[in-house]
Design a protein around this motif. Structure first.
Motif, PDB file in Angstrom:
ATOM      1  N   ASP A 203      -4.515  -4.456   7.371  1.00 43.45           N
ATOM      2  CA  ASP A 203      -5.293  -4.898   6.235  1.00 43.45           C
ATOM      3  C   ASP A 203      -6.120  -3.445   6.298  1.00 43.45           C
ATOM      4  O   ASP A 203      -7.278  -3.304   5.532  1.00 43.45           O
ATOM      5  N   GLU A 206      -5.998  -0.084   4.560  1.00 45.62           N
ATOM      6  CA  GLU A 206      -5.121  -0.250   3.730  1.00 45.62           C
ATOM      7  C   GLU A 206      -5.862   0.788   2.116  1.00 45.62           C
ATOM      8  O   GLU A 206      -5.246   1.864   1.447  1.00 45.62           O
ATOM      9  N   ALA A 207      -7.178   0.683   2.638  1.00 47.01           N
ATOM     10  CA  ALA A 207      -7.640   1.819   1.243  1.00 47.01           C
ATOM     11  C   ALA A 207      -7.473   3.260   2.394  1.00 47.01           C
ATOM     12  O   ALA A 207      -7.814   4.110   1.670  1.00 47.01           O
ATOM     13  N   ALA A 208      -7.753   3.610   3.677  1.00 43.65           N
ATOM     14  CA  ALA A 208      -7.621   5.114   4.627  1.00 43.65           C
ATOM     15  C   ALA A 208      -7.110   5.408   4.931  1.00 43.65           C
ATOM     16  O   ALA A 208      -6.806   6.406   5.653  1.00 43.65           O
TER      17      ALA A 208
END
Lengths: 338, 338, 338
Positions: A203, A206-208
């Motif tokens: 988790d 997820e963005a990076a």
């Protein structure tokens, strides 16, 4: 119906660690030549070149009688497998990730003890490992929930493997990651070469983007000595850690002298913090004197120097080493394979 | 002086669980055909038809290397016993309760995996199990602190046993209950019949009466197939859960196809809440393909449908299945006995 | 490469403990004749009278399937060693402290069960043990992080040992202490004599001086019976606990009757509290009936009387025994060595 081999390693050493400005601490430690462990394993011949097998391996703190991982008794390996002489092995359970397998064979100190390369591969200081996994379980050594394919022997010196692990809908805090990894290597005529890449997602990535663990290494057995050179890089988001390892094994009489030089460099940023000034170097020398094929006494000395905000230390010293300071360790031990 | 047999089971499977409106989760799971375990046991012949024995059995999460019960290493069984060929066996320690022994043999999926009858015998939703034990250890499968008598073999197909466990002055919160149970059965000519009753008391049952777990079941091996039918009821205070199980084992070539249909109905009240509308049904089908006497690959599919406030799900799916919704699971695994 | 002996003990008993004014509690207990355990050990002959060895010993609660120490699986012993026939053994890891070894052999109930001398050697009531270690791990029985020398056999009946354990910079709260101990004994012609002194230091002893554990004891095997007399004193700061033990083993037919009388007296102060009025006495009698060399049934009864603020009780009774009150216990068990 029973077909079980019970084996293992009992290894204990006396260690002294001096952390600069923090004094020195004496301790008894476990597994400085090779991790203390208890193993249950077996294989069953299924005919036609097929076999089934299991492997359960428990890490022991021989100094205190505790399990190495308090909540994971079979922390070292827990697998069931089906192997074909021609098609390779399918293995399910907890085991090493490909990048660790490819890296650790080049470390003369087998990743453990005052001179082990684990000392510079740590979630401290902040960098890609810490940023991805926090202080929860990371995939730098092993992964749970994995299915692997391991190439068969007899491919002209080629070896390799693929690992896929399920994230199971869990989070970094619950110690779960989706993992994909592969390794390939070749050995022949005293030379060996290998590379591996392992990719972990949770988790926090997820963005990076995923945590990427890439390694490349080689060795040469020149008879009079054996040498190795390896490189391993951890990348995640804007943070990067690059490790270099130079190793040597030199037969001396019945024994063996070992050396390693390790370097960990950080670059990029964690959040808004520039980590580029951080880094550590470790120099280690050791001697292993066999008393038999199964039993040996050993001694190792090692030193870590830190740069920037890095404060890596030989395990077993006083807490609170300041950034940029030095840690030194010495140990004398006994290792018995059973 | 050593007389120990080391054996066990290593079983892992790839599983996909879809919970309605919650998406699907892939995982590696342990023990879907038979719980992964490590066993130490032995017997000593004392002469005159008498023998002594011990049995230690540890449940393993082969996917993660953890113990199945984090604080109870020998969760499956820990007993010492004295057995007479004519008078039966006296056994002390932790073991199965009579109702579980009589029920589980009728389950083609051995109480485990996506199709196991454990999926509907749960402390969720609220009913007699939850009301008696809360979320602490319950006696639906095993009891600690037990003394048992088990009838000897050779009584014309009759078998039976009595179990008494001490509550030790403990409470439900500390996982302790006073247990009394008995079972009796008969097998012959391809038929078997059995019944059991187990009664548990703790501080939560003092006012409203004991937790009662009663089961009745039978099986018939018709050669072309084996079938079973079993009934199990949990009663406590004003709450009741009734379970039905219909099972079938069908030899197909060297392998075996298995089916089960399970139904759990609730009635009565927990406090002021009427639980009569709650209930679940599970349908499962599987195939087991032996690679040897000790090793097999297997595949199972199962589906749970819920009524009322029930939200039972195949283990391994996304959290948060809503009441009355459906859960489906599929798994493909490898089981190796050692 | 494997050379492992697997052995152990499975021991369970039914116990009833009555604590004065608190009623009685029935329980199933583990290890009342001898602690239930599982052992892995082995030795390797290195030639020239030298050998290497390892010993891993896990304590089991056979009644519940739990480990005796929840965070220390190999709580009983975890060692690797190098032994010389003429120079003795060098052993590293977790093991018994010298004072325990010298004391426990004089206890007819082997330190365990309703009659074991452990019942009066407790961190309750307040005294030197509690003042030094609090409720964390103490060194009254074992020490982690130890290096020992154990004298070789064949010195005309002389035996002895020296133990040194590292405090590792830890604190009493983290269960760590710096330990030094030695023991010496002599046996011959049916007589044995022994003495030991063990000294422990941690952060709580820095100001007021080390915890000192001194013992002296002897035994005589007169054929018709075997008797023992032992003394053990715990000192720290201004607090002292003095223990006396009188033991007897009397062969009766194939079995053995055992008696022990124990006395624990407190003197001095803990902080400003005078503990001189505190003390306890325990009287125990038991019978062990062997069914074979490896298996026995046994029964024991014991009673503890308390003085002053002491409220020591037979384990397994109701909580809350008041100061100065009496505790009695009875047990009937089965012990099987494997």
């Amino acid at each position: 119906q029973s077909n079980v081999t019970v084996s293992g390693i009992a290894d204990a050493a006396v260690r002294v660690v001096s952390n600069q400005d923090r004094g020195s601490v004496k301790s008894l430690v476990s597994g400085s030549n090779n991790t203390s462990r208890l193993i249950f394993r077996g294989t069953e011949d299924l005919g036609d070149g097929l076999s089934a097998g299991f492997h359960l391996e428990h890490g022991i703190r021989l100094d205190s009688g505790e399990a190495v991982q308090s909540t994971q008794f079979w922390d070292r390996r827990a697998t069931v497998s089906l192997a074909s002489r021609t098609l390779g092995e399918l293995r399910a359970g907890r085991d090493f990730v490909p990048s660790y397998v490819a890296w650790s064979r080049h470390d003369p100190f087998s990743y453990v003890g005052v001179g082990g390369s684990t000392n510079l591969i740590s979630a401290t200081p902040n960098g890609p490992i810490r940023n991805t996994f926090g202080t929860a379980a990371n995939t730098v050594v092993r992964s749970s929930n994995a299915v692997q394919w391991i190439a068969p022997a007899g491919l002209g010196g080629f070896e390799g493997g693929v690992l896929v692990a399920a994230g199971e809908g869990g989070t970094a805090a619950s110690g779960q990651a989706k993992v994909m990894g592969l390794r390939a290597g070749w050995a022949g005529g005293g030379f060996n070469l290998g590379a591996a890449h392992t990719r972990s997602e949770n988790d926090r990535t997820e963005a990076a983007g995923a945590f990427k663990d890439t390694t490349l290494g080689g060795g040469w057995d020149a008879g009079v000595a054996r040498v190795s050179l390896a490189w391993r890089r951890f990348d995640q988001a804007d943070a990067r850690q690059t490790n270099w390892l130079l190793g040597a094994w030199v037969p001396v009489g019945v024994g063996e002298v070992k050396f390693s030089y390790l370097k960990a460099d950080f670059s990029g940023r964690v959040g808004r913090t520039d980590i580029g000034a951080n880094g550590s170097r470790q120099l280690a020398a050791g001697y292993v004197h066999p008393l038999s094929k199964r039993t040996a006494v050993y001694a190792t000395v090692a030193r870590i120097d830190n740069d920037g905000a890095s404060a890596l230390a030989i395990p077993g010293g006083a807490a609170g080493l300041a950034a940029g300071k030095r840690s030194t360790g010495t140990e004398l031990g006994l290792r018995h394979n059973f």
